[in-house]
Enzyme design. Structure first.
Site, mmCIF file in Angstrom:
data_model
loop_
_atom_site.group_PDB
_atom_site.id
_atom_site.type_symbol
_atom_site.label_atom_id
_atom_site.label_comp_id
_atom_site.label_asym_id
_atom_site.label_seq_id
_atom_site.Cartn_x
_atom_site.Cartn_y
_atom_site.Cartn_z
ATOM 1 N N GLY A 162 61.891 -28.237 -32.448
ATOM 2 C CA GLY A 162 61.691 -29.264 -31.429
ATOM 3 C C GLY A 162 62.887 -30.179 -31.288
ATOM 4 O O GLY A 162 63.321 -30.786 -32.259
ATOM 5 N N GLY A 215 63.107 -32.939 -29.337
ATOM 6 C CA GLY A 215 62.749 -34.229 -28.717
ATOM 7 C C GLY A 215 63.379 -35.374 -29.503
ATOM 8 O O GLY A 215 64.351 -35.176 -30.236
ATOM 9 N N PHE A 216 62.809 -36.544 -29.345
ATOM 10 C CA PHE A 216 63.383 -37.717 -30.024
ATOM 11 C C PHE A 216 63.414 -37.517 -31.538
ATOM 12 O O PHE A 216 64.416 -37.796 -32.196
ATOM 13 C CB PHE A 216 62.576 -38.969 -29.684
ATOM 14 N N GLU A 274 53.006 -46.615 -15.027
ATOM 15 C CA GLU A 274 54.336 -46.494 -14.418
ATOM 16 C C GLU A 274 54.308 -45.560 -13.210
ATOM 17 O O GLU A 274 54.942 -45.832 -12.185
ATOM 18 C CB GLU A 274 55.349 -46.017 -15.465
ATOM 19 N N ASP A 284 55.381 -37.261 -32.694
ATOM 20 C CA ASP A 284 54.021 -37.191 -32.160
ATOM 21 C C ASP A 284 53.105 -36.261 -32.952
ATOM 22 O O ASP A 284 51.901 -36.489 -33.032
ATOM 23 C CB ASP A 284 54.043 -36.685 -30.702
ATOM 24 N N ALA A 333 58.452 -42.918 -28.617
ATOM 25 C CA ALA A 333 59.806 -42.560 -29.050
ATOM 26 C C ALA A 333 60.202 -43.242 -30.366
ATOM 27 O O ALA A 333 60.785 -42.604 -31.251
ATOM 28 C CB ALA A 333 60.807 -42.918 -27.950
ATOM 29 N N GLN A 334 59.890 -44.496 -30.511
ATOM 30 C CA GLN A 334 60.398 -45.258 -31.656
ATOM 31 C C GLN A 334 59.964 -44.710 -33.027
ATOM 32 O O GLN A 334 60.816 -44.464 -33.882
ATOM 33 C CB GLN A 334 60.048 -46.751 -31.518
#
Lengths: 437, 437
Positions: free
Chosen positions: A15, A17-18, A174, A305, A322-323
């Site tokens: 993965g 991702g972040f 959003e 996640d 994300a954090q």
């Protein structure tokens, strides 16, 4: 998979991702071989997907080629593949392009949309977790407007112009805000023959507050902003089903809508093959200890996640944002290096830097640990933080340019139907022709 | 199609390319109703498709939303549809979204790839006439490299890294040059495990010169540039077939290649329904008089690639390029206004402003009517002209930014596989999953 066997231990990261990127970064230039596997050849900056879906940004500006990120790193390998399983006994990762042995395995597979078992909703509703999915929404919104122009039947036309967003978290809020701004500034100009008042944007939240997890002030203000932008906010309303025509709920309210965007839940994208006990069933996340080690395994970790670290402050794991992902990835990288050097490892402690959401032009909400604020300054902070967090100079520059342009011109120019979305519901406009249309 | 019947005459324009847009522009704000029909909701800036295909530009920066272009024009209607036929007797255009009567009909449907009846090539080769097609090439090139990494069989790996471009016109030359620059600056960094020398770029031209129609100096210099960039240029070689594995030719040379891009011919995209006599069969273009009126009709016109105006200087019609299209569109718009005002119409006279092609960094060829030059200054002129010709400030700005970035950094950052291309040939990497991958 054609990756050389060296004397260095091999760390596989699944993965990009972040979380995965942060871990890979921390593992750079050590006496290690690092293999990153992802099903895309790019990193997706998920927080801005909603702007791709609403024509504000081009998809290529929020995607960054993973290979480029690691161009000059020694002993680093990227493979474009999907992981299909893990054989922990043999220490093997199984993928669509073959198997690979690991010494240390990091699972950073992120999350997927959670339809809570409702196959109807899964079939007919749109999701927005990837760039192609965001592009599908962009196409569908525009296709529906093109079709609404042609439909004289009032009910059908209204269904084409009725947008239902399920879920009042950051994604739902959003997206609803961005759609409302399209309704305000873009669509009436592009479709002067349509009565824009027939366009409805419904945001449905099952609980009594939007942006659950943020402060009460932010929750209330965001609702305020949305209502001012013309969004119909429905709280304490639970969506039960969607058959491609009608959204039914636990009240008498129902919605005839051709576009339903499901942002009401995510679940971990746990990989198959590990012991049942280490997966939290409902959330589909891996139970990890404070070193992000999956319970019951010595050299398999989960971060981001897909990891659920139950702590005193976060009883059901850290927020899927994300954090925590970045912080876990970074620490795990360091801990693996420490482990191999037989040094002491550090337990994870989440440093909550705050959270934020933007509703529209000059309208955002920001919760910092010691300061909560809303409005223009919050919006400015939101933009700055997101611009800064994007990977790559080019992406930053293109996004910045678009934002300045969109702000000055009240515009969103990437309202393009590059690949028509093949609708599964009734009022299908036309067939997608072999991807080549 | 839900378009109001007014007392104004209705002009229908089919196609929002260079020709159609120029005509629409010329017809703005007259006592007319103008209806523009296109199968895309955007205008494609075709001259830069090759940069999308090679990761240098994002697709959204060379596409411009057609509705925006005419946002503030009275009596203007856009419809997203495919024209399926024409009934000249009843003065009706037939489309996928219904029929519409016209008073004046302008066909600006452009051109499509001409496979000269070879269904094998049509099935297995890539074409590049639209944004999705350019994106397919972008995906395929990258997918082939990802796969080459995994393949230990030398012959198969070389086939994955072998690129055959058929056709030495501007498209073939520019694409070959851009691929060669990827080979030079991008791919060796992204795929350090591959021997980049195994990558071959073959440009095949059936005649004895590249860029036919340009000056001898430009033709020779472009070949020179290509060879310097490492392209294998094959002249006087005719491709006979491609079965998804091997390109066979009229000589002993054949090419085992997984990527064949067919740029060896275009033909007009003539619409069905008009008399057989007015279509030039081989070219599939409409025969028009010097007013772009289709032979045999009083109120049906063809402009741009689909029009063939046989003149003394251009015996088989004008070149199928942007300039004749724009000039014809502009004049036809004016002539239709003159016709309706019962004023005198002007016959078309092509003003050849010259032509140009870019091969790579600092390498272009320019033929102006009175001046031909090659090299750095030509490249600079090429960039300036193309930037200037793009529609929309945002597109210009994003393209400019990318060019500056790519130039300074020797980079092309949109090397993204957003939608994997579903290969039809043997070494299929993986299935495209429902467009949602």
């Amino acid at each position: 998979m054609n990756i050389p066997q060296t004397s260095f231990p091999r760390v596989i990261i699944v993965g990009g991702g972040f979380a995965g990127l942060a871990a890979a970064r921390a593992l750079e230039n050590q006496e290690l071989q690092v293999v990153l596997i992802d099903k895309h050849n790019y990193h997706t900056f998920q927080p801005l997907l909603y702007q791709v879906a609403t024509g504000g940004l081009e998809p290529d500006s929020i995607a960054f080629p993973l290979r480029k990120r690691f161009n000059d790193i020694e002993n680093f390998y990227f493979r474009l593949a999907k992981v299909t399983g893990i054989n922990a006994e043999k220490q093997i990762v199984e993928t669509t392009i073959g198997n690979l042995e690991y010494d240390e395995l990091i699972l950073a597979t992120g999350s997927t949309t959670n339809f809570f078992g409702n196959t109807n909703i899964q079939k007919y509703a749109m999701e927005m977790k990837s760039v192609p999915q965001a592009l599908n929404i962009r196409s569908l919104v525009l296709e529906n407007f093109e079709e609404a122009l042609l439909v004289t039947d009032l009910e059908k036309r209204r269904a084409l112009m009725n947008f239902v967003i399920v879920g009042g978290g950051p994604t739902g809020v959003e997206l609803a805000g961005a759609l409302a701004e399209m309704k305000k500034g873009i669509l009436p100009k592009d479709y002067p023959d349509l009565d824009i008042r027939e366009m409805k944007i419904n945001l449905i939240q099952s609980s009594g507050e939007l942006l659950k997890g943020m402060s009460e002030a932010s929750s209330e203000k965001s609702e305020d902003f949305l209502i001012k932008l013309g969004v119909d906010v429905w709280k304490n309303l639970r969506v039960l089903d969607y058959d491609g025509e009608t959204v039914t709920t636990n009240s008498e309210d129902h919605f005839k809508a051709q576009t339903v965007i499901w942002a009401a839940g995510v679940k971990g994208a746990a990989v198959n093959g590990l012991a049942e006990e280490c997966v939290i069933e409902r959330a589909n996340r891996f139970k990890v200890d404070e070193y992000n080690k999956i319970i019951g395994y010595d050299n398999i970790y989960a971060i981001g996640d897909v990891a659920c670290m139950e702590t005193k402050d976060y009883e059901s794991g850290h927020p899927m944002m994300a954090q925590p992902a970045i912080q876990q990835g970074r620490l795990l990288g360091k801990n693996i290096i420490a482990k191999l050097k037989k040094k002491k490892q550090k337990p994870f402690k989440y440093k909550d830097k705050g959270s934020m959401a933007t509703i529209g032009r000059n309208k955002a909400v920001v919760d910092l640990p010691k300061w909560k604020f809303q409005g223009f300054f919050a919006w400015f902070v939101w933009m700055f933080v997101h611009l800064f967090s994007l990977i790559g100079f080019r992406n930053k520059a293109v996004v910045f340019m678009n934002w300045v342009y969109n702000y000055i011109r009240f515009d969103r120019e990437t309202r393009l139907i590059i690949r028509p979305y093949k609708k599964k519901n009734k009022y299908s406009f036309k067939e997608q022709e072999n991807g080549n249309y």
